[in-house]
Motif scaffolding. Sequence first.
Motif, short mmCIF file in Angstrom:
data_model
loop_
_atom_site.label_atom_id
_atom_site.label_comp_id
_atom_site.label_asym_id
_atom_site.label_seq_id
_atom_site.Cartn_x
_atom_site.Cartn_y
_atom_site.Cartn_z
N PHE A 203 63.09 -92.06 -42.82
CA PHE A 203 61.76 -91.57 -42.51
C PHE A 203 61.64 -90.11 -42.91
N CYS A 204 60.51 -89.72 -43.46
CA CYS A 204 60.24 -88.30 -43.66
C CYS A 204 59.37 -87.80 -42.51
N LYS A 205 59.53 -86.54 -42.23
CA LYS A 205 58.82 -85.92 -41.11
C LYS A 205 58.27 -84.57 -41.53
N TYR A 206 57.08 -84.27 -41.07
CA TYR A 206 56.45 -82.98 -41.31
C TYR A 206 56.20 -82.29 -39.97
N GLN A 207 56.53 -81.03 -39.93
CA GLN A 207 56.24 -80.22 -38.75
C GLN A 207 55.60 -78.91 -39.18
N GLY A 208 54.36 -78.69 -38.77
CA GLY A 208 53.71 -77.43 -39.06
C GLY A 208 54.22 -76.35 -38.11
N ILE A 209 54.56 -75.18 -38.65
CA ILE A 209 55.06 -74.08 -37.84
C ILE A 209 53.99 -72.99 -37.68
N VAL A 210 53.40 -72.53 -38.79
CA VAL A 210 52.33 -71.55 -38.74
C VAL A 210 51.20 -72.01 -39.65
N PRO A 211 50.09 -72.47 -39.10
CA PRO A 211 49.89 -72.71 -37.67
C PRO A 211 50.66 -73.93 -37.19
N TRP A 212 50.93 -73.92 -35.87
CA TRP A 212 51.69 -75.01 -35.26
C TRP A 212 50.88 -76.30 -35.28
N SER A 213 51.57 -77.41 -35.53
CA SER A 213 50.92 -78.71 -35.45
C SER A 213 51.90 -79.71 -34.85
N GLU A 214 51.38 -80.81 -34.44
CA GLU A 214 52.26 -81.87 -33.98
C GLU A 214 53.04 -82.40 -35.17
N ALA A 215 54.12 -83.11 -34.90
CA ALA A 215 54.92 -83.69 -35.96
C ALA A 215 54.28 -84.96 -36.48
N TYR A 216 54.41 -85.17 -37.77
CA TYR A 216 53.90 -86.39 -38.39
C TYR A 216 55.07 -87.09 -39.09
N TRP A 217 55.01 -88.42 -39.07
CA TRP A 217 56.08 -89.22 -39.66
C TRP A 217 55.55 -90.10 -40.79
N GLY A 218 56.37 -90.28 -41.80
CA GLY A 218 56.06 -91.24 -42.84
C GLY A 218 56.38 -92.65 -42.37
N GLN A 219 56.08 -93.62 -43.21
CA GLN A 219 56.19 -95.02 -42.82
C GLN A 219 57.61 -95.56 -42.86
N GLY A 220 58.52 -94.84 -43.45
CA GLY A 220 59.90 -95.31 -43.53
C GLY A 220 60.15 -96.11 -44.78
N THR A 221 61.33 -95.92 -45.34
CA THR A 221 61.73 -96.67 -46.52
C THR A 221 63.17 -97.15 -46.31
N GLN A 222 63.41 -98.40 -46.60
CA GLN A 222 64.71 -99.00 -46.36
C GLN A 222 65.70 -98.64 -47.46
N VAL A 223 66.86 -98.22 -47.07
CA VAL A 223 67.97 -98.02 -48.00
C VAL A 223 69.11 -98.91 -47.52
N THR A 224 69.53 -99.83 -48.36
CA THR A 224 70.62 -100.74 -48.04
C THR A 224 71.73 -100.53 -49.06
N VAL A 225 72.91 -100.20 -48.55
CA VAL A 225 74.05 -99.93 -49.42
C VAL A 225 75.01 -101.10 -49.33
N SER A 226 75.24 -101.74 -50.45
CA SER A 226 76.16 -102.87 -50.50
C SER A 226 77.54 -102.40 -50.92
N SER A 227 78.54 -102.99 -50.31
CA SER A 227 79.92 -102.58 -50.61
C SER A 227 80.50 -103.39 -51.75
#
Length: 117
Positions: free
Chosen positions: A93-117
């Motif tokens: 998941f990616c996340k954004y956090q505004g610092i100046v000006p402050w904002s609530e955190a926002y999240w992306g929808q998520g992307t699956q990463v599967t590592v096969s051995s």
Amino acid sequence: VQLQASGGGLVQAGGSPRLSCAASGSISSINVLGWYRQAPGGQRESVATISSSGHTNYADSVKGRFTISRDNAKNTVYLQMNSLKPEDTAVYFCKYQGIVPWSEAYWGQGTQVTVSS
């Protein structure tokens, strides 16, 4: 703020995929973008973060293998993942956090990463 993530998928161990996440909307001039991941049955954990000034932080488990970067002109954050291991399998998941000006955190929808051995 909206976040659109891309990249990931099924990758062989040792592979090197790159994730991207573009932020749009009301972007704070000073902000932090980051990548988090959640493995099946696990809690969401921080992988790497980068501030708008370029300061980075990494989880110990990915130091030396993953690189976070950003393009401020495009409000896009990248996660270059190298030397992938099966234990890197998770939804990222990616996340954004505004610092100046402050904002609530926002999240992306998520992307699956599967590592096969």
